[in-house]
Design a protein around this motif. Structure first.
Motif, PDB file in Angstrom:
ATOM      1  N   SER A  84     -70.734 -42.332  15.242  1.00 57.89           N
ATOM      2  CA  SER A  84     -70.926 -40.887  15.381  1.00 57.89           C
ATOM      3  C   SER A  84     -72.300 -40.712  16.023  1.00 57.89           C
ATOM      4  CB  SER A  84     -70.929 -40.200  14.023  1.00 57.89           C
ATOM      5  OG  SER A  84     -69.677 -40.345  13.409  1.00 57.89           O
ATOM      6  N   TYR A  85     -72.440 -39.740  16.905  1.00 57.64           N
ATOM      7  CA  TYR A  85     -73.736 -39.618  17.570  1.00 57.64           C
ATOM      8  C   TYR A  85     -73.972 -38.201  18.071  1.00 57.64           C
ATOM      9  CZ  TYR A  85     -71.401 -39.832  22.162  1.00 57.64           C
ATOM     10  OH  TYR A  85     -70.626 -39.572  23.261  1.00 57.64           O
ATOM     11  N   LEU A  86     -75.216 -37.989  18.431  1.00 60.29           N
ATOM     12  CA  LEU A  86     -75.632 -36.679  18.926  1.00 60.29           C
ATOM     13  C   LEU A  86     -76.722 -36.913  19.960  1.00 60.29           C
ATOM     14  CD1 LEU A  86     -74.926 -33.774  18.152  1.00 60.29           C
ATOM     15  CD2 LEU A  86     -76.712 -33.876  16.395  1.00 60.29           C
ATOM     16  N   ILE A  87     -76.559 -36.323  21.129  1.00 62.15           N
ATOM     17  CA  ILE A  87     -77.631 -36.378  22.127  1.00 62.15           C
ATOM     18  C   ILE A  87     -78.026 -34.930  22.433  1.00 62.15           C
ATOM     19  CG2 ILE A  87     -78.371 -37.202  24.393  1.00 62.15           C
ATOM     20  CD1 ILE A  87     -76.231 -39.346  24.238  1.00 62.15           C
ATOM     21  N   LEU A  88     -79.302 -34.659  22.254  1.00 64.19           N
ATOM     22  CA  LEU A  88     -79.809 -33.295  22.413  1.00 64.19           C
ATOM     23  C   LEU A  88     -80.855 -33.260  23.512  1.00 64.19           C
ATOM     24  CD1 LEU A  88     -80.502 -32.804  18.595  1.00 64.19           C
ATOM     25  CD2 LEU A  88     -78.563 -31.829  19.842  1.00 64.19           C
ATOM     26  N   GLY A  89     -80.974 -32.107  24.142  1.00 66.70           N
ATOM     27  CA  GLY A  89     -82.049 -31.909  25.116  1.00 66.70           C
ATOM     28  C   GLY A  89     -82.822 -30.655  24.734  1.00 66.70           C
ATOM     29  N   LYS A  90     -84.052 -30.532  25.199  1.00 71.31           N
ATOM     30  CA  LYS A  90     -84.806 -29.319  24.849  1.00 71.31           C
ATOM     31  C   LYS A  90     -84.165 -28.100  25.518  1.00 71.31           C
ATOM     32  CE  LYS A  90     -88.400 -29.797  28.268  1.00 71.31           C
ATOM     33  NZ  LYS A  90     -89.686 -30.312  28.595  1.00 71.31           N
ATOM     34  N   LYS A  91     -84.563 -26.932  25.074  1.00 71.45           N
ATOM     35  CA  LYS A  91     -83.857 -25.691  25.374  1.00 71.45           C
ATOM     36  C   LYS A  91     -83.424 -25.499  26.839  1.00 71.45           C
ATOM     37  CE  LYS A  91     -82.213 -21.866  23.819  1.00 71.45           C
ATOM     38  NZ  LYS A  91     -80.974 -22.020  23.083  1.00 71.45           N
ATOM     39  N   ASP A  92     -84.310 -25.813  27.787  1.00 72.55           N
ATOM     40  CA  ASP A  92     -83.945 -25.508  29.183  1.00 72.55           C
ATOM     41  C   ASP A  92     -83.158 -26.624  29.872  1.00 72.55           C
ATOM     42  OD1 ASP A  92     -85.934 -27.321  29.240  1.00 72.55           O
ATOM     43  OD2 ASP A  92     -87.268 -26.233  30.605  1.00 72.55           O
ATOM     44  N   THR A  93     -82.746 -27.650  29.120  1.00 69.10           N
ATOM     45  CA  THR A  93     -81.975 -28.750  29.723  1.00 69.10           C
ATOM     46  C   THR A  93     -80.589 -28.235  30.114  1.00 69.10           C
ATOM     47  OG1 THR A  93     -83.010 -30.154  28.091  1.00 69.10           O
ATOM     48  CG2 THR A  93     -81.247 -31.152  29.358  1.00 69.10           C
TER      49      THR A  93
END
Ligand code: SAM
Length: 323
Positions: free
Chosen positions: A254-263
């Motif tokens: 299971s995984y999650l890849i996040l970017g900062k708001k303006d990505t």
């Protein structure tokens, strides 16, 4: 670190690995004392469980085609939170390329683990500056936070700290074993950061997670990575499988890849992402599909999705489809 001779594991070593696994499978590992009792134990872990974790990172990073976010030719500090033996950092550097990494920061509450991972990584990547943190700090400039197989070890307070750290990062890569409980924790984390960050993977959309609806309670968001083929011919991995009662073919993640708001989000929301393994029958299959409108069990006909039914025999990590 010199590669340990895997064939030379004795019965005490196998018992140590069994005990470690019991700790890892525990749902209440949060607040645990440092379980890294020796550098030998770290070495045993690195050559066994950590390698399997590395194969999960391989699948996640390959699938995400991580380079897409690095075409700006910027370089990043990588902060590995709960570094263990350093396998997640190893994989990030391998996949993103050393040129995109300005330095490596390690943080683990176990001093022994941090020393071990530092030695391992300094040998692997001697040109990349490395810092062992004595407390968690936010790097200046561009940076990536990575977390691996740690969520069930974090207390509520530690999790709040991690989320506040995550919100300051340019990117967050978080990989966990694909169990119901760890996936559910990642889903809660996604919910908490959704207003503040962009979800880059595995989700196809930025809406609330469909797994949160009552009907989907028994399900969880997970995918299956594939170990390298050589593993199945290797006598050590056969022994590992028998001694620890682990099916080598099954590598749920299971995984999650996040970017900062303006990505910019990478996925197209017109596609549905396949969760877990489909149940294939003659001429059709039941697929758990995730899309913006929710997560649903859907019957697909083979005649309408020929390549999907064929691909599933060799690549079961992740697929998205247009229904
Ligand atoms: C299961 S190991 C995983 C290690 C490594 N990330 C991997 O994927 O192989 C979890 C690691 O997190 C560390 N850890 C647990 N809670 C932590 C905390 N609050 N802060 C820093 N490290 C922590 C443990 O000491 C251990 O090394």
């Amino acid at each position: 670190m010199d590669k340990m001779n895997q064939e030379k594991l004795n019965s005490a070593d196998w018992e140590s690995l069994k005990s470690l696994r019991t700790i890892f499978l525990s749902e209440t590992a949060g607040g645990q004392k440092d379980y890294w009792s020796s550098s030998h134990l770290l070495e045993l872990y690195h050559e066994t469980f950590a390698q399997r974790i590395g194969w999960k990172w391989d699948a996640v990073l390959k699938d995400f085609s991580a380079k897409a976010i690095f075409n700006k030719k910027e370089s990043y500090t990588v902060l590995d939170y709960g570094s263990g033996t350093g396998i997640a950092t190893e994989k990030i550097v391998e996949h993103l390329g050393a040129d995109n990494i300005s330095d490596l920061w390690l943080w683990d509450k176990s001093r022994q683990a941090m020393e071990f991972s530092a030695q391992n990584l300094e040998k692997r990547f001697p040109k990349i500056p490395l810092t062992k943190l004595s407390e968690v700090q936010v790097p200046g400039g561009n940076w990536i936070l990575i977390l691996s197989h740690i969520v069930n070890e974090l207390s509520k307070k530690e999790l709040i700290e991690v989320l506040s750290l995550a919100e300051k990062a340019d990117y967050v890569f978080w990989v966990e074993p694909g169990t119901h409980s760890t996936s559910r924790r990642l889903i809660e984390i996604r919910k908490k950061v959704l207003e503040k960050m962009v979800v880059l993977a595995p989700c196809q959309h930025q809406k609330a997670c469909g797994m949160l609806s009552a009907k989907n309670e028994p399900h969880w968001c997970h995918h299956f990575a594939s170990p390298p083929q050589e593993v199945f011919q290797h006598s050590f991995w056969g022994l590992f499988s028998r001694n620890l009662n682990i099916d080598l073919r099954s590598l749920p993640v299971s995984y999650l890849i996040l970017g900062k708001k303006d990505t910019q989000a990478l996925a197209t929301s017109s596609e549905a992402r396949i969760i877990g393994r489909p149940r294939l029958y003659k001429g059709n299959g039941k697929f758990l599909l995730c899309e913006e409108s929710g997560v649903d069990d859907v019957l697909l006909l083979e005649k309408n999705h020929r390549s999907l039914f064929k691909d599933y025999k060799k690549d079961i990590f992740s697929k998205s489809i247009v229904k």
